[in-house]
Each structure stands twice: as structure tokens, then as C-alpha cells.
Design a protein around this motif. Structure first.
Motif, mmCIF file in Angstrom:
data_model
loop_
_atom_site.group_PDB
_atom_site.id
_atom_site.type_symbol
_atom_site.label_atom_id
_atom_site.label_comp_id
_atom_site.label_asym_id
_atom_site.label_seq_id
_atom_site.Cartn_x
_atom_site.Cartn_y
_atom_site.Cartn_z
ATOM 1 N N PRO A 14 56.082 -8.436 12.854
ATOM 2 C CA PRO A 14 56.398 -7.127 12.277
ATOM 3 C C PRO A 14 56.272 -5.974 13.276
ATOM 4 C CG PRO A 14 54.924 -8.368 10.850
ATOM 5 C CD PRO A 14 54.943 -9.069 12.171
ATOM 6 N N SER A 15 55.421 -6.123 14.277
ATOM 7 C CA SER A 15 55.203 -5.048 15.249
ATOM 8 C C SER A 15 56.300 -4.973 16.302
ATOM 9 C CB SER A 15 53.853 -5.240 15.949
ATOM 10 O OG SER A 15 52.803 -5.277 15.018
ATOM 11 N N MET A 16 57.105 -6.012 16.418
ATOM 12 C CA MET A 16 58.134 -6.038 17.453
ATOM 13 C C MET A 16 59.292 -5.101 17.156
ATOM 14 S SD MET A 16 57.148 -8.065 19.833
ATOM 15 C CE MET A 16 58.678 -8.456 20.691
ATOM 16 N N ARG A 17 59.456 -4.738 15.906
ATOM 17 C CA ARG A 17 60.609 -3.920 15.520
ATOM 18 C C ARG A 17 60.671 -2.606 16.290
ATOM 19 N NH1 ARG A 17 62.369 -2.141 9.374
ATOM 20 N NH2 ARG A 17 63.823 -0.504 9.977
ATOM 21 N N ASP A 18 59.544 -1.952 16.454
ATOM 22 C CA ASP A 18 59.525 -0.637 17.095
ATOM 23 C C ASP A 18 59.020 -0.679 18.532
ATOM 24 O OD1 ASP A 18 60.322 0.615 14.660
ATOM 25 O OD2 ASP A 18 58.269 0.446 13.953
ATOM 26 N N ASN A 19 58.644 -1.853 19.006
ATOM 27 C CA ASN A 19 57.967 -1.898 20.313
ATOM 28 C C ASN A 19 58.480 -3.028 21.196
ATOM 29 O OD1 ASN A 19 55.604 0.129 19.884
ATOM 30 N ND2 ASN A 19 55.582 -1.162 18.058
ATOM 31 N N ARG A 20 59.781 -3.260 21.196
ATOM 32 C CA ARG A 20 60.332 -4.375 21.966
ATOM 33 C C ARG A 20 60.100 -4.214 23.466
ATOM 34 N NH1 ARG A 20 63.328 -7.793 18.932
ATOM 35 N NH2 ARG A 20 63.957 -7.062 16.868
ATOM 36 N N LYS A 21 59.890 -2.976 23.923
ATOM 37 C CA LYS A 21 59.666 -2.746 25.348
ATOM 38 C C LYS A 21 58.192 -2.922 25.735
ATOM 39 C CE LYS A 21 63.564 0.457 25.867
ATOM 40 N NZ LYS A 21 63.972 1.837 26.261
ATOM 41 N N ASN A 22 57.339 -3.117 24.743
ATOM 42 C CA ASN A 22 55.906 -3.219 25.012
ATOM 43 C C ASN A 22 55.345 -4.561 24.560
ATOM 44 O OD1 ASN A 22 55.596 -0.463 25.986
ATOM 45 N ND2 ASN A 22 55.940 0.161 23.868
ATOM 46 N N VAL A 23 56.096 -5.624 24.817
ATOM 47 C CA VAL A 23 55.706 -6.946 24.355
ATOM 48 C C VAL A 23 54.336 -7.345 24.904
ATOM 49 C CG1 VAL A 23 56.283 -9.402 24.352
ATOM 50 C CG2 VAL A 23 58.082 -7.686 24.061
ATOM 51 N N ALA A 24 54.088 -7.037 26.175
ATOM 52 C CA ALA A 24 52.810 -7.412 26.795
ATOM 53 C C ALA A 24 51.642 -6.754 26.072
ATOM 54 C CB ALA A 24 52.802 -7.040 28.270
ATOM 55 N N ASN A 25 51.801 -5.476 25.734
ATOM 56 C CA ASN A 25 50.735 -4.765 25.023
ATOM 57 C C ASN A 25 50.536 -5.330 23.618
ATOM 58 O OD1 ASN A 25 50.336 -3.059 27.196
ATOM 59 N ND2 ASN A 25 51.677 -1.447 26.402
#
Length: 252
Positions: free
Chosen positions: A110-121
Motif C-alpha cells: 500500500p505504501s508504494m503507491r505514493d513513494n515509488r522513488k523511495n523503495v529503499a526507504n
């Protein structure tokens, strides 16, 4: 403490005509920041419906729900969905997990939707949360390869990924044995101690006894409340007796 949620004269009905049934009847409720609340009542009393209304997961027929100062009854569905995803967390009796993803991927999905550029975090945060709840070694497991208690812990991790202001739990220990239920409640207590508000719907007096305010519902109304001091880990039997005595007193 500021009020994080206000439900103002909430009305919710199901059915039509002679079959119409009020599930919520002019219910007014407030939850403060950092509060730990339980809702109890017999089946059909309206407790789950109240939780769904306060979280914006279901609409109401009358009244208004205010979350963090915003009237949820007046916002568009997209904004409402964003609020639920970013400011609320949800834990259910049976965690809804995707069968084709492992435990870690289910937590971060669910968190990937808005943060695809911050996968590592995102991955780092998920692993920190998994360690916090004691399932760090299960990240590569399929959801069928873990116990119910472990799956519920994964659900809690997922609910915490976006630092919610409140977590809603609908019978979160209902499918667990007593040992796993106690462990899940220990986790909820730790989460609440860090400042996150929690609202749990439960039939279990032992679960309710771990909270600081118990609301009792019957026939679509809150008929009584019980306030308890903060749980310190040694007074559970006395607290359970307080809850059950209140239930006997009001006949639920």
C-alpha cells in the motif's frame, strides 16, 4: 489532548420500508489524540458500523464525521481514500493479504503507491517495523507459511507504514489463541504508548480491559462508558472484572 475524531449525531440504516433498521441511532462520539479506546456490544449492536463510519470506510445517512478537523462527509472519494491511506491504519480479524506476494511485499504494497522513488526507504521502514513486532525473519515467507499471530503482526506493520494518527482494529484478536492475542495486545499497547490513537472493536473483555476507555453499544446507541487507568501489566484480572461487571450492569 486535541480531538482527532468527532462523530456528530451519526445515523445509519439498512433496508427499506418495514424492513428498515437503524444500525446507528444519533450516535455522538469523540476520540482524542493518543487515546486507546474499545467498543463492545452484542452482535448487531452497531459497533463495527460505528468504526466504519468514523474511519470513512462507510457513509452515514445523517450526521457528520470530522477527522483532524476535516469533515469526511463533505470530501470527494479520492481525497477520502488518500486520508485513509496516509493518516489511518486498519487491522482486521482476518488480514487481507495478496497470495502472490510474500510477507514483506504485502507490508509495503500500500505504501508504494505514493513513494515509488523511495523503495529503499520503504523497505528499511518495513524491516524496522517487522523487527519491532518480532517477525523480521519471515520477510520472504508466503502468507500460507506463517501462523495467524504472525500474519496479524504483518498486518500491524502494514497499518503503521505511513505513520497513521489512528489505528482502527475490528476484532483484531478474534481469530487468535490466547497467547497470540496477548502478544498482539502488547504490540498495540506499545504503539499507543508512542502516541498513536487506537480504536478497537471487540467481544473480548480481556482485550477491552487493556484499553483506557470502553464504550458499550446496544441497539445502535452508546449506552455506557467505562474509563480505566493506563494498563501497567499487573492488574489485568481486576480490569477484566471491571469490564465484565459493567457489562452485567447494563445487560450486554
Amino acid at each position: 489532548m486535541n480531538k482527532i475524531i468527532i462523530g456528530d449525531h451519526l445515523v445509519k440504516s439498512f433496508g427499506e420500508g418495514d424492513e428498515k433498521h437503524n444500525v446507528l441511532s444519533e450516535v455522538t462520539v469523540e476520540i482524542k489524540e493518543g487515546e486507546f479506546v474499545a467498543v463492545m456490544g452484542p452482535s448487531g449492536s452497531g459497533k463495527s458500523t460505528l468504526m466504519f463510519a468514523l474511519s470513512g470506510m462507510d457513509s452515514v445517512d445523517g450526521g457528520n464525521v470530522f477527522f483532524d478537523g476535516k469533515n469526511l462527509s463533505a470530501v470527494e472519494e479520492k481525497e477520502l481514500s488518500d486520508i485513509r491511506r496516509t493518516k489511518m491504519g486498519f487491522v482486521f480479524q482476518q488480514p487481507t493479504m495478496l497470495k502472490n506476494l510474500n510477507i514483506l511485499d504485502n507490508i509495503i504494497f500500500p505504501s508504494m503507491r505514493d513513494n515509488r522513488k523511495n523503495v529503499a526507504n520503504i523497505l528499511e521502514k518495513a524491516r524496522v517495523l517487522m523487527k519491532r513486532v518480532g517477525i523480521e525473519e519471515l520477510e520472504s515467507r508466503d502468507i500460507t507459511q506463517v501462523s495467524g499471530g504472525q500474519l496479524q503482526r504483518a498486518g500491524i506493520c502494514r497499518a503503521l507504514m505511513n505513520n497513521p494518527k489512528i489505528i482502527f482494529g475490528d476484532e483484531p484478536t478474534g481469530a487468535l489463541n490466547s497467547k497470540s492475542a496477548q502478544e498482539i495486545m502488547d504490540i498495540f499497547s506499545e504503539i499507543n504508548a508512542s502516541g498513536t490513537a487506537i480504536m478497537l472493536v471487540t467481544h473480548d473483555a480481556k482485550v477491552a480491559a487493556r484499553t483506557e476507555r470502553v464504550m458499550f453499544m446496544r441497539d445502535g446507541k452508546i449506552v455506557s462508558e467505562l474509563k480505566l487507568p493506563k494498563f501497567v501489566g499487573t492488574d489485568i484480572d481486576a480490569r477484566v472484572e471491571e469490564v465484565t461487571a459493567k457489562m452485567r450492569e447494563i445487560g450486554i
